[in-house]
Scaffold this active site. Structure first.
Site, PDB file in Angstrom:
ATOM      1  N   SER A  94       1.138  -1.026  -0.324  1.00  0.00           N
ATOM      2  CA  SER A  94       0.144  -0.045  -0.138  1.00  0.00           C
ATOM      3  C   SER A  94       1.183   1.766  -0.143  1.00  0.00           C
ATOM      4  O   SER A  94       1.777   1.439  -0.185  1.00  0.00           O
ATOM      5  CB  SER A  94      -0.837   0.211   1.397  1.00  0.00           C
ATOM      6  OG  SER A  94      -0.187   0.117   1.991  1.00  0.00           O
ATOM      7  N   LYS A  95       0.462   2.956  -0.477  1.00  0.00           N
ATOM      8  CA  LYS A  95       0.726   3.897   0.003  1.00  0.00           C
ATOM      9  C   LYS A  95       2.612   3.767   1.317  1.00  0.00           C
ATOM     10  O   LYS A  95       2.691   4.353   0.494  1.00  0.00           O
ATOM     11  CB  LYS A  95      -0.012   5.078  -0.054  1.00  0.00           C
ATOM     12  CG  LYS A  95      -1.154   5.673  -1.049  1.00  0.00           C
ATOM     13  CD  LYS A  95      -2.035   6.495  -1.241  1.00  0.00           C
ATOM     14  CE  LYS A  95      -1.977   6.576  -2.754  1.00  0.00           C
ATOM     15  NZ  LYS A  95      -3.444   7.743  -2.517  1.00  0.00           N
ATOM     16  N   ARG A  96       1.855   2.726   2.389  1.00  0.00           N
ATOM     17  CA  ARG A  96       3.151   3.270   3.414  1.00  0.00           C
ATOM     18  C   ARG A  96       3.963   2.461   2.840  1.00  0.00           C
ATOM     19  O   ARG A  96       5.130   2.864   3.688  1.00  0.00           O
ATOM     20  CB  ARG A  96       1.372   2.847   4.561  1.00  0.00           C
ATOM     21  CG  ARG A  96       2.118   1.494   4.264  1.00  0.00           C
ATOM     22  CD  ARG A  96       0.847   1.261   6.215  1.00  0.00           C
ATOM     23  NE  ARG A  96       0.722  -0.196   6.508  1.00  0.00           N
ATOM     24  CZ  ARG A  96       1.617  -1.262   6.436  1.00  0.00           C
ATOM     25  NH1 ARG A  96       2.655  -0.292   7.356  1.00  0.00           N
ATOM     26  NH2 ARG A  96       1.166  -2.359   6.565  1.00  0.00           N
ATOM     27  N   HIS A  97       4.054   1.372   1.795  1.00  0.00           N
ATOM     28  CA  HIS A  97       5.066   1.574   2.147  1.00  0.00           C
ATOM     29  C   HIS A  97       6.169   1.983   0.716  1.00  0.00           C
ATOM     30  O   HIS A  97       7.425   1.491   0.328  1.00  0.00           O
ATOM     31  CB  HIS A  97       5.065  -0.464   1.290  1.00  0.00           C
ATOM     32  CG  HIS A  97       4.770  -1.431   2.100  1.00  0.00           C
ATOM     33  ND1 HIS A  97       3.469  -1.352   1.977  1.00  0.00           N
ATOM     34  CD2 HIS A  97       4.934  -1.483   2.875  1.00  0.00           C
ATOM     35  CE1 HIS A  97       3.075  -2.404   2.560  1.00  0.00           C
ATOM     36  NE2 HIS A  97       4.180  -2.667   3.514  1.00  0.00           N
ATOM     37  N   GLY A  98       5.387   3.839   0.583  1.00  0.00           N
ATOM     38  CA  GLY A  98       6.295   4.287  -0.653  1.00  0.00           C
ATOM     39  C   GLY A  98       5.929   4.361  -2.006  1.00  0.00           C
ATOM     40  O   GLY A  98       4.169   3.850  -2.127  1.00  0.00           O
TER      41      GLY A  98
END
Length: 469
Positions: free
Chosen positions: A237-241
């Site tokens: 997801s976005k929190r991984h980049g």
């Protein structure tokens, strides 16, 4: 039988790398078997679907080079067809109207959850007559016995009991058809033979098979691709980049590198790592995709990207590099040939963004030296060598400003001073580039040009003097 696959994203956001991998697998399966690849936009979620998301999907597909043979088809343009199918199901008694209020459904769900039962509609309206003029939904009359077996091309035999499936809604109270109905009608009408999609759709598959058979169609072959995980084991997801295809383009990745990386997420061919698109088409087999989820490794992607930058056509890399040069305020037409810069620098960068940054010195003067490099090389001991180099360079004609001629000058000054070449070349490199790393000194000087070289040597001499003072 002609193989026909499809990629059917919902335009509620960017093209996710997980979706891109699904599109790639569908594309490769169609191309390998001489079939067709169809693009369908599933935009029935009227509240969340946007034109911007559609454009992002189309832009991402174009950038990746996944050309489709038919489409894009938009589900919002096929509502008449869906409604005709729903009416057909109603007439045959294969669907029915349901006017159960939301409050009743909520109570039913809460009661089932409290008893640790799987939440499902209880079929209250199956035998009731519901006034079609009053608000209601349409439900598919799911079989109440038997087993649906999905012979998944990746997961193998997956059975589902019909007693576990409820009568799903196929048309909402606002008149709009639901996903499980539209996808069935589209796959049947478009002659899709192989549905390759994420395994988050696996639980939808038996419901869709039942609807297909109710309409008199044999279901296509299914392959449910495992999800992509982040490095922490959670779903990517976005929190991984960066997770959108366009974000990777903006970060300086090449489409061939991203495709090569995505095809290796869950699939392999021996120990090979590098695959051209043509090699993927020839070697890929959907049955060889791993059942387990794959973890996204940005470092591996960067390694592949560096390979493609280094071994790609320098003219093409230069073309892709231009907008990245522009983003750091450099007009690549005002300076050395960008293709020559790529040839000199390609092995040093993992992304086009990095390539632009390390090549900026070719086009403009820098403000500050790397502190460690300046401390080591721009010392009083380097002053005489830089003075002699400046004098020799001033005497060179512009037409003689070639790598060969420049190398001869640097070599000659080192011989005059009785030191090895590095004692002269390294201070000169820091003076010209601002740091201790660059291509060969002769290539570096050639790319920077005579005027900038003389100007930067003068700046370095002033720096040495100031440091000495």
């Amino acid at each position: 039988m002609t193989v026909r696959t499809r990629f059917a994203p919902s335009p509620t956001g960017y093209l996710h790398v997980g979706g891109a991998r699904t599109a790639l697998f569908s594309y490769l399966h169609a191309r390998k078997h001489g079939g067709q690849f169809v693009l369908r936009i599933e935009d029935t979620d009227l509240e969340r679907s946007t034109a911007e998301s559609v454009n992002a999907i189309l832009e991402g597909m174009t950038w990746l080079g996944l050309d489709y043979d038919e489409g894009p088809f938009y589900q919002t343009q096929r509502f008449d067809r869906y409604n005709a199918v729903i009416e057909e199901l109603l007439e045959k008694g294969l669907a029915y109207r349901c006017d159960c209020p939301k409050e009743r459904l909520d109570e039913l769900r809460d009661s089932q959850m409290a008893q640790r039962l799987k939440p499902r509609y209880d079929g209250r309206c199956r035998q009731r007559e519901v006034d079609p003029s009053e608000p209601h939904v349409i439900r598919f009359r799911n079989p109440t016995d038997g087993v649906i077996v999905i012979n998944d091309l990746i997961r193998g035999r997956v059975p589902f009991s019909n007693t576990e499936l409820d009568d799903l809604i196929i048309r909402r109270s606002d008149g709009s058809p639901t996903y499980n109905l539209t996808v069935v009608v589209d796959d049947a009408d478009m002659g899709i033979t192989h549905v390759i999609r994420g395994d988050d759709h696996l639980n939808n598959t038996p419901r869709q098979v039942n609807i297909l058979r109710a309409l008199g169609h044999e279901p296509p072959s299914y392959a449910h691709v495992p999800m992509i995980l982040g490095d922490d084991g959670a779903r990517l997801s976005k929190r991984h980049g960066a997770v959108s295809v366009i974000a990777y383009r903006e970060a300086g990745f090449l489409p061939e590198a991203l495709l090569n990386y995505l095809v290796r997420l869950g699939w392999s061919h021996g120990d090979e790592e590098i695959f051209s698109l043509q090699e993927m088409i020839e070697l890929f087999d959907i049955a060889d995709v791993n059942r387990a989820a794959s973890s996204f490794n940005t470092e591996k992607l960067a390694w592949l990207n560096q390979h493609y930058i280094q071994h790609g056509d320098p003219k093409r890399i230069a073309q892709l590099l231009r907008p990245h040069m522009g983003r750091i305020g450099i007009d690549p037409s005002e300076g050395p040939d960008l293709t020559a810069v790529v040839e000199a620098q390609a092995a040093r960068a993992k992304t086009l963004v990095e390539l632009a940054e390390i090549s900026a010195f070719c086009y403009r003067d820098f403000d500050d030296y790397d502190a460690a490099a300046a401390k080591k090389h721009l010392r009083l001991a380097a002053r005489e060598g830089l003075e002699r180099l400046r004098a020799a360079f001033e005497l060179m004609a512009y037409e003689d400003w070639t790598p060969q001629g420049l190398h001869h000058v640097v070599e000659h000054v080192a011989e005059e001073l009785g030191v090895n070449l590095g004692k002269v070349a390294q201070p000169l490199r820091v003076a010209i580039v601002g740091r201790a790393a660059s291509p060969g000194i002769d290539v570096t000087l050639h790319l920077v040009g005579k005027d900038a070289t003389l100007r930067r040597i003068a700046k370095a001499l002033a720096y040495i003097d100031q440091r000495g003072a």
